[in-house]
Write a protein that holds these residues in place. Structure first.
Motif, PDB file in Angstrom:
ATOM      1  N   TRP A  19       0.868  -1.177   0.000  1.00 35.55           N
ATOM      2  CA  TRP A  19       0.000   0.000   0.000  1.00 35.55           C
ATOM      3  C   TRP A  19       0.903   1.225   0.000  1.00 35.55           C
ATOM      4  O   TRP A  19       1.609   1.496   0.956  1.00 35.55           O
ATOM      5  CB  TRP A  19      -0.898   0.004   1.233  1.00 35.55           C
ATOM      6  CG  TRP A  19      -1.841   1.161   1.305  1.00 35.55           C
ATOM      7  CD1 TRP A  19      -1.729   2.272   2.088  1.00 35.55           C
ATOM      8  CD2 TRP A  19      -3.075   1.325   0.573  1.00 35.55           C
ATOM      9  NE1 TRP A  19      -2.796   3.112   1.891  1.00 35.55           N
ATOM     10  CE2 TRP A  19      -3.635   2.564   0.959  1.00 35.55           C
ATOM     11  CE3 TRP A  19      -3.745   0.557  -0.386  1.00 35.55           C
ATOM     12  CZ2 TRP A  19      -4.840   3.036   0.443  1.00 35.55           C
ATOM     13  CZ3 TRP A  19      -4.947   1.028  -0.903  1.00 35.55           C
ATOM     14  CH2 TRP A  19      -5.483   2.249  -0.489  1.00 35.55           C
ATOM     15  N   ASP A  21       1.054   5.385  -1.530  1.00 33.07           N
ATOM     16  CA  ASP A  21       0.366   6.517  -2.166  1.00 33.07           C
ATOM     17  C   ASP A  21      -1.112   6.212  -2.377  1.00 33.07           C
ATOM     18  O   ASP A  21      -1.699   6.520  -3.426  1.00 33.07           O
ATOM     19  CB  ASP A  21       1.025   6.872  -3.499  1.00 33.07           C
ATOM     20  CG  ASP A  21       2.468   7.327  -3.330  1.00 33.07           C
ATOM     21  OD1 ASP A  21       2.767   7.947  -2.290  1.00 33.07           O
ATOM     22  OD2 ASP A  21       3.283   7.046  -4.229  1.00 33.07           O
ATOM     23  N   GLU A  22      -1.705   5.554  -1.368  1.00 30.52           N
ATOM     24  CA  GLU A  22      -3.139   5.242  -1.355  1.00 30.52           C
ATOM     25  C   GLU A  22      -3.556   4.335  -2.518  1.00 30.52           C
ATOM     26  O   GLU A  22      -4.675   4.387  -2.993  1.00 30.52           O
ATOM     27  CB  GLU A  22      -3.979   6.528  -1.362  1.00 30.52           C
ATOM     28  CG  GLU A  22      -3.703   7.425  -0.160  1.00 30.52           C
ATOM     29  CD  GLU A  22      -4.711   8.546  -0.040  1.00 30.52           C
ATOM     30  OE1 GLU A  22      -5.908   8.279  -0.229  1.00 30.52           O
ATOM     31  OE2 GLU A  22      -4.307   9.674   0.252  1.00 30.52           O
ATOM     32  N   ARG A  23      -2.641   3.484  -2.933  1.00 30.03           N
ATOM     33  CA  ARG A  23      -2.939   2.546  -4.008  1.00 30.03           C
ATOM     34  C   ARG A  23      -2.339   1.185  -3.701  1.00 30.03           C
ATOM     35  O   ARG A  23      -1.344   1.076  -2.989  1.00 30.03           O
ATOM     36  CB  ARG A  23      -2.373   3.060  -5.347  1.00 30.03           C
ATOM     37  CG  ARG A  23      -2.973   4.355  -5.831  1.00 30.03           C
ATOM     38  CD  ARG A  23      -2.350   4.804  -7.126  1.00 30.03           C
ATOM     39  NE  ARG A  23      -2.554   3.819  -8.189  1.00 30.03           N
ATOM     40  CZ  ARG A  23      -2.050   3.927  -9.408  1.00 30.03           C
ATOM     41  NH1 ARG A  23      -1.280   4.959  -9.710  1.00 30.03           N
ATOM     42  NH2 ARG A  23      -2.297   3.004 -10.315  1.00 30.03           N
ATOM     43  N   ARG A 110     -13.563   2.839  -2.271  1.00 30.42           N
ATOM     44  CA  ARG A 110     -12.521   3.011  -3.290  1.00 30.42           C
ATOM     45  C   ARG A 110     -12.803   2.258  -4.587  1.00 30.42           C
ATOM     46  O   ARG A 110     -11.995   2.329  -5.504  1.00 30.42           O
ATOM     47  CB  ARG A 110     -11.172   2.552  -2.731  1.00 30.42           C
ATOM     48  CG  ARG A 110     -10.686   3.343  -1.527  1.00 30.42           C
ATOM     49  CD  ARG A 110     -10.433   4.803  -1.861  1.00 30.42           C
ATOM     50  NE  ARG A 110      -9.983   5.549  -0.701  1.00 30.42           N
ATOM     51  CZ  ARG A 110      -8.708   5.758  -0.403  1.00 30.42           C
ATOM     52  NH1 ARG A 110      -7.755   5.250  -1.173  1.00 30.42           N
ATOM     53  NH2 ARG A 110      -8.378   6.463   0.654  1.00 30.42           N
ATOM     54  N   VAL A 311      -7.361   1.313   3.135  1.00 30.62           N
ATOM     55  CA  VAL A 311      -8.060   2.483   3.679  1.00 30.62           C
ATOM     56  C   VAL A 311      -7.931   2.525   5.200  1.00 30.62           C
ATOM     57  O   VAL A 311      -7.675   3.578   5.794  1.00 30.62           O
ATOM     58  CB  VAL A 311      -9.545   2.461   3.268  1.00 30.62           C
ATOM     59  CG1 VAL A 311     -10.318   3.576   3.973  1.00 30.62           C
ATOM     60  CG2 VAL A 311      -9.682   2.605   1.758  1.00 30.62           C
ATOM     61  N   GLN A 314      -4.453   3.569   6.057  1.00 35.77           N
ATOM     62  CA  GLN A 314      -4.281   4.986   5.742  1.00 35.77           C
ATOM     63  C   GLN A 314      -4.882   5.855   6.843  1.00 35.77           C
ATOM     64  O   GLN A 314      -4.263   6.818   7.315  1.00 35.77           O
ATOM     65  CB  GLN A 314      -4.961   5.296   4.410  1.00 35.77           C
ATOM     66  CG  GLN A 314      -4.730   6.700   3.896  1.00 35.77           C
ATOM     67  CD  GLN A 314      -3.375   6.840   3.220  1.00 35.77           C
ATOM     68  OE1 GLN A 314      -2.847   5.851   2.718  1.00 35.77           O
ATOM     69  NE2 GLN A 314      -2.836   8.035   3.213  1.00 35.77           N
TER      70      GLN A 314
END
Length: 325
Positions: A19, A21-23, A110, A311, A314
């Protein structure tokens, strides 16, 4: 945010990804039976993608079953996990454990529009809960609460084990047969892979037919091939899913929408879309009009549980703990 690792661990397979950069990056699926412990599976995953363990500073694992304390025993495989030992072996500063369907629910925030198939038209109420429900190995039920500022709370629960509802004489006969065999009949007893086979066998018993199919896949395949009796069984499965989903909507006030997730329904998506699901979802007597503007989607995203774990990680790393459950 530093490099994170996320996992979605079931009975048969463990899905892992980085995980960043939020990807999600470098998704791999490993068989849980191939590894004595989750730590060894994670090391094998990192070796396969050429990533050093030392560069990962936080892990979020989505696990089937209630998550409490530092000891966790996986529901459908042989793995066990002790949080302090896990962190020490992998040199981690952080391990986040969340319920697998909490991760599934967070993953809905997402998924891309093209990964959703519209089942019922409606308008999302952005301030109301969303329901996530999915038959697979079991029946997962999750609630997604919007908290504002793109922050979400996923409420874990065991909604798959509620009583199976009865909405027709045929369903009453099936329930009576099942109750005579096993006592309490939960929604998951029918709305799962093994449950579809249970429903087929109960239907055969009621109708005096010899059982010819021996797996959930065989029941589904026979229905999709046009076998009339298998069609009847799969139709009943869809109707019961509609009743359970509708009950949850009324209980939660889930006017934010409903996501049909999990591994089963996408395999017979076309059948599902013309089944009695919508009728039974809305069939609530004088409360039926409550459902007129509630959207329902079938989720076809490949790794929603991994997305949800990302998520959760994060939000934790950003100090927004309200989003975790």
């Amino acid at each position: 945010m530093k490099l994170g690792l996320v996992g979605d661990i079931g009975g048969t397979n463990a899905r892992f990804a980085l995980w960043r950069d939020e990807r999600l990056e470098a998704v791999r699926v490993l068989a849980t039976a191939d590894f004595p412990t989750p730590e060894q599976a994670i090391r094998a995953y990192l070796d396969e993608i050429g990533q050093a363990v030392a560069e990962v500073d936080a892990v979020c694992l989505a696990c089937a079953g209630p998550v409490r304390g530092d000891e966790f025993r996986f529901t459908n495989n042989h793995w066990r996990l002790n949080r302090p030992d896990f962190c020490r072996q992998l040199g981690l500063s952080e391990l986040l454990l969340i319920n697998d369907f909490s991760a599934m629910a967070l993953g809905m925030t997402r998924v891309l529009p093209e990964e959703l198939v519209e089942v019922c038209q409606g308008s999302v109420d952005p301030e109301r809960p969303r329901l996530v429900i999915g038959p697979g190995t079991g029946l997962g039920v999750g609630t997604l609460l919007p908290l504002g500022d793109d922050l979400w709370r996923a409420l874990p629960g065991e909604g798959g084990h509620v009583d199976l509802p009865i909405g027709s004489l045929r369903e009453a006969e099936l329930w009576r047969h099942l109750h005579g065999i096993q006592g309490h009949v939960s929604a998951e007893n029918i709305l799962s892979g093994s449950g579809l086979l249970t429903l087929y066998r109960a239907s055969c018993a009621l109708d005096g037919r010899e059982t010819q199919l021996s797996s959930p896949a065989e029941v589904t395949d026979a229905a999709l091939a046009g076998d009339a009796f298998a069609v009847q069984v799969l139709e009943q499965f869809c109707c019961w899913l509609g009743r359970v989903a509708g009950n949850n909507v009324l209980t939660l006030g889930a006017r934010g929408g409903v996501y049909i997730a999990g591994g089963m329904v996408p395999r017979f998506a076309d059948f599902f879309l013309v089944s009695g699901f919508v009728r039974c979802f809305r069939e609530k007597g004088f409360m039926s009009r409550y459902f007129d503007d509630i959207p329902v989607w079938l989720v076809r995203a490949e790794y929603p549980g991994l997305l949800g774990a990302g998520v959760a990680l994060q939000q934790a790393r950003e100090g927004r703990q309200a989003g975790l459950a």
